[in-house]
Motif scaffolding. Sequence first.
Motif, PDB file in Angstrom:
ATOM      1  N   VAL A   1       9.753  19.867  23.761  1.00 18.75           N
ATOM      2  CA  VAL A   1       9.657  20.861  22.695  1.00 18.75           C
ATOM      3  C   VAL A   1       9.838  22.233  23.330  1.00 18.75           C
ATOM      4  CG1 VAL A   1       8.195  21.898  20.919  1.00 18.75           C
ATOM      5  CG2 VAL A   1       8.112  19.420  21.307  1.00 18.75           C
ATOM      6  N   ASP A   2      10.881  22.947  22.905  1.00 23.12           N
ATOM      7  CA  ASP A   2      11.133  24.295  23.431  1.00 23.12           C
ATOM      8  C   ASP A   2      10.131  25.248  22.765  1.00 23.12           C
ATOM      9  OD1 ASP A   2      12.006  26.852  23.969  1.00 23.12           O
ATOM     10  OD2 ASP A   2      14.125  26.430  23.583  1.00 23.12           O
ATOM     11  N   GLY A   3       9.179  25.728  23.568  1.00 24.78           N
ATOM     12  CA  GLY A   3       8.119  26.569  23.028  1.00 24.78           C
ATOM     13  C   GLY A   3       8.372  28.059  23.164  1.00 24.78           C
ATOM     14  N   SER A   4       9.588  28.448  23.552  1.00 28.24           N
ATOM     15  CA  SER A   4       9.881  29.873  23.814  1.00 28.24           C
ATOM     16  C   SER A   4       9.480  30.764  22.661  1.00 28.24           C
ATOM     17  CB  SER A   4      11.373  30.099  24.027  1.00 28.24           C
ATOM     18  OG  SER A   4      11.853  29.263  24.986  1.00 28.24           O
ATOM     19  N   GLN A   5       9.814  30.349  21.439  1.00 28.75           N
ATOM     20  CA  GLN A   5       9.487  31.167  20.268  1.00 28.75           C
ATOM     21  C   GLN A   5       8.173  30.719  19.655  1.00 28.75           C
ATOM     22  OE1 GLN A   5      11.268  33.828  19.250  1.00 28.75           O
ATOM     23  NE2 GLN A   5      13.049  33.555  20.550  1.00 28.75           N
ATOM     24  N   GLY A   6       7.931  29.425  19.628  1.00 27.23           N
ATOM     25  CA  GLY A   6       6.756  28.891  18.940  1.00 27.23           C
ATOM     26  C   GLY A   6       5.448  29.414  19.508  1.00 27.23           C
TER      27      GLY A   6
ATOM     28  N   ILE B   1       7.514  27.492  28.244  1.00 26.65           N
ATOM     29  CA  ILE B   1       7.308  28.813  27.637  1.00 26.65           C
ATOM     30  C   ILE B   1       7.899  29.884  28.559  1.00 26.65           C
ATOM     31  CG2 ILE B   1       5.257  28.230  26.299  1.00 26.65           C
ATOM     32  CD1 ILE B   1       3.560  29.550  28.548  1.00 26.65           C
ATOM     33  N   THR B   2       8.070  31.055  27.990  1.00 25.34           N
ATOM     34  CA  THR B   2       8.704  32.134  28.746  1.00 25.34           C
ATOM     35  C   THR B   2       7.837  33.389  28.612  1.00 25.34           C
ATOM     36  OG1 THR B   2      10.963  32.879  29.233  1.00 25.34           O
ATOM     37  CG2 THR B   2      10.314  33.011  26.956  1.00 25.34           C
ATOM     38  N   GLY B   3       7.433  33.966  29.761  1.00 28.42           N
ATOM     39  CA  GLY B   3       6.433  35.032  29.764  1.00 28.42           C
ATOM     40  C   GLY B   3       6.852  36.300  29.045  1.00 28.42           C
TER      41      GLY B   3
ATOM     42  N   ASN C   1      11.943  41.464  18.971  1.00 26.09           N
ATOM     43  CA  ASN C   1      10.928  40.739  19.729  1.00 26.09           C
ATOM     44  C   ASN C   1      11.347  39.319  20.070  1.00 26.09           C
ATOM     45  OD1 ASN C   1       8.626  42.771  19.621  1.00 26.09           O
ATOM     46  ND2 ASN C   1       9.307  42.663  17.493  1.00 26.09           N
ATOM     47  N   GLY C   2      12.261  38.760  19.278  1.00 30.62           N
ATOM     48  CA  GLY C   2      12.767  37.417  19.587  1.00 30.62           C
ATOM     49  C   GLY C   2      13.506  37.408  20.909  1.00 30.62           C
ATOM     50  N   ALA C   3      14.091  38.558  21.266  1.00 30.63           N
ATOM     51  CA  ALA C   3      14.791  38.650  22.557  1.00 30.63           C
ATOM     52  C   ALA C   3      13.788  38.891  23.675  1.00 30.63           C
ATOM     53  CB  ALA C   3      15.826  39.777  22.522  1.00 30.63           C
TER      54      ALA C   3
ATOM     55  N   GLN D   1      10.546  24.399  18.682  1.00 28.57           N
ATOM     56  CA  GLN D   1       9.416  24.470  17.745  1.00 28.57           C
ATOM     57  C   GLN D   1       9.709  25.499  16.652  1.00 28.57           C
ATOM     58  OE1 GLN D   1       5.810  25.736  19.659  1.00 28.57           O
ATOM     59  NE2 GLN D   1       4.500  24.818  18.105  1.00 28.57           N
ATOM     60  N   VAL D   2      10.381  26.572  17.050  1.00 27.90           N
ATOM     61  CA  VAL D   2      10.764  27.641  16.111  1.00 27.90           C
ATOM     62  C   VAL D   2      12.182  28.092  16.451  1.00 27.90           C
ATOM     63  CG1 VAL D   2      10.324  30.046  15.438  1.00 27.90           C
ATOM     64  CG2 VAL D   2       8.400  28.493  15.710  1.00 27.90           C
ATOM     65  N   SER D   3      13.037  28.180  15.423  1.00 27.64           N
ATOM     66  CA  SER D   3      14.408  28.650  15.670  1.00 27.64           C
ATOM     67  C   SER D   3      14.404  30.142  15.986  1.00 27.64           C
ATOM     68  CB  SER D   3      15.273  28.398  14.433  1.00 27.64           C
ATOM     69  OG  SER D   3      16.426  29.225  14.476  1.00 27.64           O
TER      70      SER D   3
ATOM     71  N   THR E   1      11.729  29.773  30.403  1.00 28.96           N
ATOM     72  CA  THR E   1      12.153  28.532  29.747  1.00 28.96           C
ATOM     73  C   THR E   1      13.458  27.985  30.304  1.00 28.96           C
ATOM     74  OG1 THR E   1      11.006  29.086  27.727  1.00 28.96           O
ATOM     75  CG2 THR E   1      12.865  27.603  27.510  1.00 28.96           C
ATOM     76  N   THR E   2      14.393  28.860  30.603  1.00 27.76           N
ATOM     77  CA  THR E   2      15.681  28.374  31.104  1.00 27.76           C
ATOM     78  C   THR E   2      15.468  27.560  32.373  1.00 27.76           C
ATOM     79  OG1 THR E   2      16.797  30.265  30.118  1.00 27.76           O
ATOM     80  CG2 THR E   2      17.981  29.109  31.875  1.00 27.76           C
ATOM     81  N   GLU E   3      14.652  28.063  33.272  1.00 23.23           N
ATOM     82  CA  GLU E   3      14.368  27.301  34.496  1.00 23.23           C
ATOM     83  C   GLU E   3      13.621  26.008  34.156  1.00 23.23           C
ATOM     84  OE1 GLU E   3      12.442  29.368  37.761  1.00 23.23           O
ATOM     85  OE2 GLU E   3      11.902  27.458  38.682  1.00 23.23           O
TER      86      GLU E   3
HETATM   87  N1  PMP Z   1      14.798  28.875  23.841  1.00 21.02           N
HETATM   88  C1  PMP Z   1      14.629  29.723  22.811  1.00 21.02           C
HETATM   89  C2  PMP Z   1      14.326  29.168  21.445  1.00 21.02           C
HETATM   90  C3  PMP Z   1      14.745  31.100  23.025  1.00 21.02           C
HETATM   91  O1  PMP Z   1      14.598  31.943  22.003  1.00 21.02           O
HETATM   92  C4  PMP Z   1      15.017  31.583  24.337  1.00 21.02           C
HETATM   93  C5  PMP Z   1      15.145  33.067  24.612  1.00 21.02           C
HETATM   94  N2  PMP Z   1      15.981  33.757  23.737  1.00 21.02           N
HETATM   95  C6  PMP Z   1      15.170  30.659  25.368  1.00 21.02           C
HETATM   96  C7  PMP Z   1      15.052  29.314  25.081  1.00 21.02           C
HETATM   97  C8  PMP Z   1      15.459  31.088  26.773  1.00 21.02           C
HETATM   98  O2  PMP Z   1      14.417  31.808  27.303  1.00 21.02           O
HETATM   99  P1  PMP Z   1      14.607  32.600  28.685  1.00 21.02           P
HETATM  100  O3  PMP Z   1      15.883  33.353  28.574  1.00 21.02           O
HETATM  101  O4  PMP Z   1      13.413  33.467  28.746  1.00 21.02           O
HETATM  102  O5  PMP Z   1      14.633  31.597  29.769  1.00 21.02           O
END
Ligand code: PMP
Length: 406
Positions: free
Chosen positions: A198-203, A221-223, A28-30, A171-173, A93-95
């Motif tokens: 703050v990278d909220g992708s995981q948090g 954040i990433t959908g 799920n982290g992926a 926020q979360v590794s 998040t990357t964008e």
């Molecule tokens: N930051 C973190 C902490 C992530 O876990 C991820 C996705 N593995 C990203 C950034 C990048 O997200 P995305 O590939 O959806 O842009």
Amino acid sequence: MFDVNAIRADFPILSRQVNNKPLVYLDNGASAQKPQVVIDAVTKAYAEEYANVHRGLHYLSNLATDKYESVRGVVAKFLNAADEDEIILNSGTTEGINMVAYAWAAPRLQAGDEIVLSIMEHHANIVPWHFLRERQGVVLKWVETDADGNLDPQAVIDAIGPKTKLVAVTQVSNVLGTIVDVKSICHAARERGVPVLVDGSQGAVHMPVDVQDMGADFYPITGHKLYGPSGSGAIYVRKERQAEMIPFMGGGDMIKEVSRDTVIYNDPPMKFEAGTPGIVQTIGMGVALDYLMQIGMDNIAQHETDLCNYANERLRGLNWLNIQGNPANKAAIFSLTLNGGAHAHDISTVLDKKGVAVRAGTHCAMPLMEHMGVGATCRASFAMYNTKAEVDALIDALEFCHELFG
Ligand code: PMP
């Protein structure tokens, strides 16, 4: 009441088999799986409500625009932003982080200016800052975790010096599950006049988020990790920072007028959203966030904490297994290696044969892997639909690996 079985029933993929075994999805982290409401919303958007947004004067375009634009408010509610205009919709998040690098940081930072980063950032929160290092002589200042993978917020605060122009911290590794005290970092940085991303992708997936209380300037954040479609996302940008940003990408939608000699930009947040967006993906993300809010992020956090404690207890009992950098305060993400030295890819292949899906490799976090002194790990990352029985299935499959590889 949080009912994990009722939630599982919302996710059709969870009842399938892989390799003739019930699927135990621990990757799920992926990316997280999608509930039926999201699948239905995506289908409906294409089957009944599709047209381009913002530019039509016809019924379907207006309908699609309303549906798409309503997501801004949903994201604002999900993150408790003060104003929905602080939400920029994007592909993930990357964008979002690249936009901050190009639109906010690049025009402001000069050679010798510093960006403070933690060693456990995802490459998406590293490489855009390397661009500034390569192109503009910006200095990257790294803050390390302790041996257990804890990040001391004071160490991040202490790294802020007179030349620091930005702090960028997760926020979360995504590798260790470490939960960072980002609120303390944001408040201390603010006192020193330094913005924080703050990278909220995981948090945002694992706990309730309140960007105002946290005090972040930028929160992407990433959908697809939030049970929504891939190619959807958003970034919260505090009003003051938004006013400092130049446009990122140029094209349709982000302008009011264009002539041979001049261009007048649209008002934010549209100023930062060029071209035809991921219309249906974004609509799907809105439905996913509504679904999460209906369940309640507090309830999800409680369920995942129980799961995390159970998994921790069981995994710790295996003396032939290492939980890499297992911090005290963590989300349910475990990076595992076997004492015998079996490669993470081999372990994940064997787990897959047992129906258990994990990720193996360096998890887009090479500086952290180097810091920990490991080449690759197997990562089991849990979501709100996982159960204790699935923790047991993971342990059984790992025991089989141990017998196989010794
Ligand atoms: N930051 C973190 C902490 C992530 O876990 C991820 C996705 N593995 C990203 C950034 C990048 O997200 P995305 O590939 O959806 O842009």
